[in-house]
Write a protein that holds these residues in place. Structure first.
Motif, PDB file in Angstrom:
ATOM      1  N   THR A   1      34.859 122.945  70.213  1.00  0.00           N
ATOM      2  CA  THR A   1      35.660 121.925  70.872  1.00  0.00           C
ATOM      3  C   THR A   1      34.838 120.688  71.213  1.00  0.00           C
ATOM      4  O   THR A   1      35.407 119.658  71.602  1.00  0.00           O
ATOM      5  CB  THR A   1      36.272 122.484  72.168  1.00  0.00           C
ATOM      6  OG1 THR A   1      35.212 122.931  73.034  1.00  0.00           O
ATOM      7  CG2 THR A   1      37.224 123.632  71.862  1.00  0.00           C
ATOM      8  N   ALA A   2      33.514 120.767  71.081  1.00  0.00           N
ATOM      9  CA  ALA A   2      32.641 119.633  71.380  1.00  0.00           C
ATOM     10  C   ALA A   2      32.415 118.796  70.125  1.00  0.00           C
ATOM     11  O   ALA A   2      32.508 119.285  68.992  1.00  0.00           O
ATOM     12  CB  ALA A   2      31.313 120.118  71.931  1.00  0.00           C
ATOM     13  N   ALA A   3      32.091 117.530  70.330  1.00  0.00           N
ATOM     14  CA  ALA A   3      31.829 116.640  69.206  1.00  0.00           C
ATOM     15  C   ALA A   3      30.551 117.021  68.471  1.00  0.00           C
ATOM     16  O   ALA A   3      30.404 116.776  67.270  1.00  0.00           O
ATOM     17  CB  ALA A   3      31.738 115.197  69.697  1.00  0.00           C
ATOM     18  N   SER A   4      29.625 117.616  69.181  1.00  0.00           N
ATOM     19  CA  SER A   4      28.370 118.062  68.582  1.00  0.00           C
ATOM     20  C   SER A   4      28.036 119.447  69.121  1.00  0.00           C
ATOM     21  O   SER A   4      28.279 119.739  70.299  1.00  0.00           O
ATOM     22  CB  SER A   4      27.232 117.096  68.908  1.00  0.00           C
ATOM     23  OG  SER A   4      26.002 117.533  68.361  1.00  0.00           O
ATOM     24  N   ALA A   5      27.511 120.308  68.259  1.00  0.00           N
ATOM     25  CA  ALA A   5      27.201 121.687  68.670  1.00  0.00           C
ATOM     26  C   ALA A   5      26.015 122.205  67.886  1.00  0.00           C
ATOM     27  O   ALA A   5      25.702 121.715  66.796  1.00  0.00           O
ATOM     28  CB  ALA A   5      28.413 122.591  68.458  1.00  0.00           C
ATOM     29  N   ASP A   6      25.355 123.206  68.455  1.00  0.00           N
ATOM     30  CA  ASP A   6      24.245 123.891  67.801  1.00  0.00           C
ATOM     31  C   ASP A   6      24.628 125.332  67.514  1.00  0.00           C
ATOM     32  O   ASP A   6      25.378 125.950  68.280  1.00  0.00           O
ATOM     33  CB  ASP A   6      22.996 123.892  68.686  1.00  0.00           C
ATOM     34  CG  ASP A   6      22.425 122.514  68.928  1.00  0.00           C
ATOM     35  OD1 ASP A   6      22.828 121.569  68.219  1.00  0.00           O
ATOM     36  OD2 ASP A   6      21.583 122.368  69.838  1.00  0.00           O
ATOM     37  N   LEU A   7      24.074 125.853  66.431  1.00  0.00           N
ATOM     38  CA  LEU A   7      24.118 127.291  66.165  1.00  0.00           C
ATOM     39  C   LEU A   7      22.691 127.800  66.158  1.00  0.00           C
ATOM     40  O   LEU A   7      21.849 127.307  65.396  1.00  0.00           O
ATOM     41  CB  LEU A   7      24.764 127.595  64.811  1.00  0.00           C
ATOM     42  CG  LEU A   7      26.251 127.960  64.782  1.00  0.00           C
ATOM     43  CD1 LEU A   7      26.648 128.335  63.358  1.00  0.00           C
ATOM     44  CD2 LEU A   7      26.570 129.111  65.732  1.00  0.00           C
ATOM     45  N   PHE A   8      22.421 128.773  67.019  1.00  0.00           N
ATOM     46  CA  PHE A   8      21.105 129.410  67.062  1.00  0.00           C
ATOM     47  C   PHE A   8      21.300 130.858  66.635  1.00  0.00           C
ATOM     48  O   PHE A   8      22.113 131.590  67.221  1.00  0.00           O
ATOM     49  CB  PHE A   8      20.514 129.344  68.470  1.00  0.00           C
ATOM     50  CG  PHE A   8      19.151 129.963  68.584  1.00  0.00           C
ATOM     51  CD1 PHE A   8      18.025 129.282  68.144  1.00  0.00           C
ATOM     52  CD2 PHE A   8      18.985 131.234  69.127  1.00  0.00           C
ATOM     53  CE1 PHE A   8      16.757 129.864  68.256  1.00  0.00           C
ATOM     54  CE2 PHE A   8      17.733 131.813  69.232  1.00  0.00           C
ATOM     55  CZ  PHE A   8      16.621 131.117  68.790  1.00  0.00           C
ATOM     56  N   ILE A   9      20.572 131.269  65.607  1.00  0.00           N
ATOM     57  CA  ILE A   9      20.702 132.608  65.033  1.00  0.00           C
ATOM     58  C   ILE A   9      19.368 133.338  65.170  1.00  0.00           C
ATOM     59  O   ILE A   9      18.315 132.774  64.868  1.00  0.00           O
ATOM     60  CB  ILE A   9      21.090 132.558  63.537  1.00  0.00           C
ATOM     61  CG1 ILE A   9      22.261 131.600  63.299  1.00  0.00           C
ATOM     62  CG2 ILE A   9      21.391 133.949  63.016  1.00  0.00           C
ATOM     63  CD1 ILE A   9      23.575 132.058  63.855  1.00  0.00           C
TER      64      ILE A   9
ATOM     65  N   ARG B   1      22.073 121.995  63.978  1.00  0.00           N
ATOM     66  CA  ARG B   1      22.976 121.145  64.760  1.00  0.00           C
ATOM     67  C   ARG B   1      23.973 120.474  63.827  1.00  0.00           C
ATOM     68  O   ARG B   1      23.648 120.147  62.671  1.00  0.00           O
ATOM     69  CB  ARG B   1      22.182 120.088  65.527  1.00  0.00           C
ATOM     70  CG  ARG B   1      23.041 119.044  66.256  1.00  0.00           C
ATOM     71  CD  ARG B   1      22.225 118.258  67.259  1.00  0.00           C
ATOM     72  NE  ARG B   1      21.739 119.141  68.332  1.00  0.00           N
ATOM     73  CZ  ARG B   1      21.063 118.710  69.393  1.00  0.00           C
ATOM     74  NH1 ARG B   1      20.792 117.418  69.527  1.00  0.00           N
ATOM     75  NH2 ARG B   1      20.664 119.559  70.318  1.00  0.00           N
ATOM     76  N   ILE B   2      25.184 120.247  64.342  1.00  0.00           N
ATOM     77  CA  ILE B   2      26.165 119.397  63.673  1.00  0.00           C
ATOM     78  C   ILE B   2      26.649 118.357  64.678  1.00  0.00           C
ATOM     79  O   ILE B   2      26.595 118.570  65.896  1.00  0.00           O
ATOM     80  CB  ILE B   2      27.370 120.190  63.120  1.00  0.00           C
ATOM     81  CG1 ILE B   2      28.026 121.047  64.222  1.00  0.00           C
ATOM     82  CG2 ILE B   2      26.969 121.018  61.926  1.00  0.00           C
ATOM     83  CD1 ILE B   2      29.332 121.670  63.794  1.00  0.00           C
ATOM     84  N   GLY B   3      27.097 117.217  64.155  1.00  0.00           N
ATOM     85  CA  GLY B   3      27.634 116.176  65.009  1.00  0.00           C
ATOM     86  C   GLY B   3      26.592 115.329  65.694  1.00  0.00           C
ATOM     87  O   GLY B   3      26.926 114.537  66.580  1.00  0.00           O
ATOM     88  N   GLY B   4      25.335 115.441  65.301  1.00  0.00           N
ATOM     89  CA  GLY B   4      24.282 114.631  65.893  1.00  0.00           C
ATOM     90  C   GLY B   4      24.011 113.382  65.076  1.00  0.00           C
ATOM     91  O   GLY B   4      24.412 113.272  63.915  1.00  0.00           O
TER      92      GLY B   4
ATOM     93  N   VAL C   1      29.346 118.265  78.157  1.00  0.00           N
ATOM     94  CA  VAL C   1      30.682 118.864  78.056  1.00  0.00           C
ATOM     95  C   VAL C   1      30.534 120.343  77.700  1.00  0.00           C
ATOM     96  O   VAL C   1      29.698 120.718  76.865  1.00  0.00           O
ATOM     97  CB  VAL C   1      31.553 118.150  77.000  1.00  0.00           C
ATOM     98  CG1 VAL C   1      31.828 116.714  77.407  1.00  0.00           C
ATOM     99  CG2 VAL C   1      30.913 118.201  75.625  1.00  0.00           C
ATOM    100  N   ARG C   2      31.343 121.167  78.332  1.00  0.00           N
ATOM    101  CA  ARG C   2      31.392 122.586  77.960  1.00  0.00           C
ATOM    102  C   ARG C   2      32.049 122.696  76.589  1.00  0.00           C
ATOM    103  O   ARG C   2      32.990 121.973  76.278  1.00  0.00           O
ATOM    104  CB  ARG C   2      32.205 123.376  78.986  1.00  0.00           C
ATOM    105  CG  ARG C   2      31.461 123.639  80.276  1.00  0.00           C
ATOM    106  CD  ARG C   2      32.410 124.134  81.351  1.00  0.00           C
ATOM    107  NE  ARG C   2      33.104 125.350  80.944  1.00  0.00           N
ATOM    108  CZ  ARG C   2      32.744 126.579  81.302  1.00  0.00           C
ATOM    109  NH1 ARG C   2      31.648 126.752  82.036  1.00  0.00           N
ATOM    110  NH2 ARG C   2      33.438 127.624  80.930  1.00  0.00           N
ATOM    111  N   ALA C   3      31.578 123.637  75.813  1.00  0.00           N
ATOM    112  CA  ALA C   3      32.094 123.798  74.453  1.00  0.00           C
ATOM    113  C   ALA C   3      32.606 125.215  74.252  1.00  0.00           C
ATOM    114  O   ALA C   3      31.921 126.187  74.596  1.00  0.00           O
ATOM    115  CB  ALA C   3      31.001 123.499  73.426  1.00  0.00           C
ATOM    116  N   GLU C   4      33.811 125.320  73.729  1.00  0.00           N
ATOM    117  CA  GLU C   4      34.353 126.607  73.317  1.00  0.00           C
ATOM    118  C   GLU C   4      34.016 126.790  71.840  1.00  0.00           C
ATOM    119  O   GLU C   4      34.451 126.009  70.994  1.00  0.00           O
ATOM    120  CB  GLU C   4      35.867 126.657  73.544  1.00  0.00           C
ATOM    121  CG  GLU C   4      36.288 126.393  74.991  1.00  0.00           C
ATOM    122  CD  GLU C   4      35.680 127.385  75.965  1.00  0.00           C
ATOM    123  OE1 GLU C   4      35.527 128.577  75.579  1.00  0.00           O
ATOM    124  OE2 GLU C   4      35.357 126.986  77.105  1.00  0.00           O
TER     125      GLU C   4
END
Length: 566
Positions: A440-448, A468-471, A535-538
């Motif tokens: 739901t955020a404009a930018s988010a990270d995935l950590f695996i 990261r996406i959206g950066g 912003v909190r992200a779902e």
């Protein structure tokens, strides 16, 4: 007279050592040689000379460092004691050298000028090698390829590189995420130069750095240096404001493209928990593809690598090439298999017989080769309470495996586990997660992260990665969302060589941060240097059977290896 006193003092100290530690040569040192650069700036250097004739002659070793000339990091005394002439030079703007220190930006021109100067000196032994770790390794990459291509007569004749890489951009902005812990921590230490800085560094070595810990939580990121140092640090400001690795700021200091031009023999050493590991192994692959495979050692240590055999193996490597010493290794690659605590001698990295296996993420929390039908996994990421970093590669003293069992119970971490393994499997290479994801955020990270789950419940870290996406820096590489708003993100993980024993389980963690190792993502997509709003992200992971989320594990099934005792 001073030189004579130093020689006598050195001989007395050596006389008290056990004979097995006695170096072949006494050593004299000439301090504060002035080395002119092309722009008239002079850099200071110390020259370490073995006493007496060395037969056959060994290379002159050039070490270029921003950390001073007298510490143990250069290994100059030990190298000279083995018969090498060693020049240790302070980089521009450090250790009394002239000019201003601009990390990475001046190392090529200054290094090339230094090599040409060394070749003209009467003490030069005729061949020249380079040596060093971390930034000292970067200074080697900065000159080697270009000089081999454009000025082979003055190019280094061999390179010895440890825990390093040819381009510091990708470690600073790792797949779009800012490496806050390393970048601000290193800036803090480099800013503490001089007498007062030495006292502060000594104090910090005995206790946690409270100011640095507080600075990690400061927003915007561009204020972190002032929070810890009391003033802006020029290079840190450059790093945090240049998010895109395609910016001229980063491309001018990248020497990755020139790695295949290196024609001299190369020895590489690194650790499974080193911050530069993926890129150093990619530099290795570049040389292999160019037809000049280097010697490689990868062990169970991190960036500091106190147990690394780098010094001893470098000496053996150079003596084999320049003095006709017998070979000390049966194969070009030596790698430590974690989980089995074994050394393996291998013909190449990754070892022959390695192939990717697809393991899918199921909505039930299962990790399995079978493809799920449908479903989703959801979690919430709150940048005001960011998912903390736990273990993983670092510049700290204890970067090895860490138990993640408590961490995996956090609501902002989801975990997928395999059933207990019927047979042992060996991970050998760079895993890649491919996750169908939306936020739901404009930018988010995935950590695996991959963990080895023991029968007693411990979940020990193996390797991890972030994307990261959206950066600002990811705009050119972000995948387009599908009609449902999902993107499929590829997340490369740290390379690993690990044995999961029978009865253990493979676990894959998914979260959206590892702060402060990587700076938290505020979620707005604003420039990282100036963003203050969070912003909190779902977050949602899709398990749709047509586009299943998965991780590709490089599994080694070959047997072409020689085991060595631990």
């Amino acid at each position: 007279m001073t030189s004579l006193r130093r020689r006598l003092s050195g001989r007395l100290r050596r006389a008290r050592r056990h004979p097995a530690t006695e170096p072949p040569y006494a050593v004299t040192v000439r301090r504060r040689l002035r080395v002119p650069m092309d722009d008239g700036v002079e850099l200071l250097a110390d020259l370490y000379l073995p006493v007496g004739p060395v037969e056959p002659p060994l290379p002159t070793i050039v070490v270029r460092s921003p950390y001073g000339r007298h510490g143990s990091l250069t290994h100059a005394q030990a190298l000279a004691g083995e018969g090498f002439t060693v020049l240790v030079q302070s980089c521009r703007g450090t250790g009394g050298s002239g000019g201003s220190f601009r990390p990475q930006l001046d190392e090529q021109r200054d290094g090339m000028a230094t090599h040409r100067w060394v070749r003209r000196q009467p003490w030069c032994t005729g061949t020249v090698a380079t040596y060093g770790e971390s930034y000292l390794g970067y200074t080697q990459w900065a000159v080697a390829g270009r000089m081999c291509r454009e000025d082979p007569a003055n190019a280094p004749d061999a390179l010895c590189l440890n825990v390093t890489m040819a381009d510091f951009g990708p470690i600073t902005w790792t797949n779009g995420a800012f490496s806050l812990g390393g970048s601000l921590g290193w800036s803090r230490l480099m800013d503490l130069r001089g007498v007062r800085g030495a006292l502060v560094r000594a104090r910090l070595a005995r206790r946690p750095d409270r100011k640095l810990a507080e600075a990690f939580d400061v927003l915007p990121l561009s204020r972190g240096d002032t929070a810890v140092a009391g003033h802006p640090i020029g290079w840190y400001q450059d790093w945090v404001t240049h998010e895109a690795l395609t910016d001229d700021f980063w491309t001018q200091q990248s020497h990755t493209a020139s790695v295949p031009d290196v024609t001299a023999p190369v020895y590489l050493a690194t650790g499974w928990y080193d911050i530069f590991l993926p890129w150093q192994l990619r530099n290795y692959a570049q040389l292999v593809a160019a037809g000049r495979p280097p010697r490689l050692t990868v062990g169970p240590w991190g960036h500091r690598g106190e147990q690394s055999p780098f010094l001893a193996e470098s000496i053996a490597f150079l003596k084999e090439h320049f003095a006709g010493a017998p070979a000390t290794r049966p194969a070009p690659v030596r790698a430590f298999l974690t989980g089995a605590e074994q050394w393996h001698d291998l013909p190449a990295w990754p070892p022959p017989g390695t192939a990717a296996q697809r393991w899918h993420l199921h909505p039930s929390g299962l990790l399995d080769p079978a493809v799920p039908d449908a479903g989703a996994t959801r979690y919430t990421y709150d940048p005001d309470r960011p998912t903390p970093a736990l273990g993983g590669p670092s510049m700290g003293p204890n970067p090895g495996p860490v138990d993640n069992s408590a961490h995996e119970r956090r609501p902002d971490v989801v975990v997928f586990r395999s059933p207990p393994l019927e047979h042992a499997i060996v991970l050998a290479g760079e895993p890649i997660a491919r996750v169908r994801f939306r936020s739901t955020a404009a930018s988010a990270d995935l950590f695996i992260r991959i963990c080895d789950v023991h029968p007693d419940g411990r979940s020990m870290s193996v390797c991890d990665g972030i994307r990261r996406i959206g950066g600002i820096g990811t705009a050119a590489t972000d995948p387009r969302p599908d009609e449902d708003g999902f993107v499929t993100l590829e997340v490369p993980l740290w390379p690993a060589f690990h044995r999961f024993a029978a009865g253990h389980r493979v676990a894959v963690q998914v979260s959206s941060g590892a702060h402060p190792r990587y700076a938290r993502n505020p979620g707005t997509g604003e420039p990282a240097a100036t963003a203050t709003t969070t912003v909190r992200a779902e977050q949602e992971i899709s398990h749709d059977g047509a586009h299943p989320s998965r991780i590709d594990l490089p599994i080694w099934t070959g047997t072409a290896a020689t085991r060595r005792p631990r």
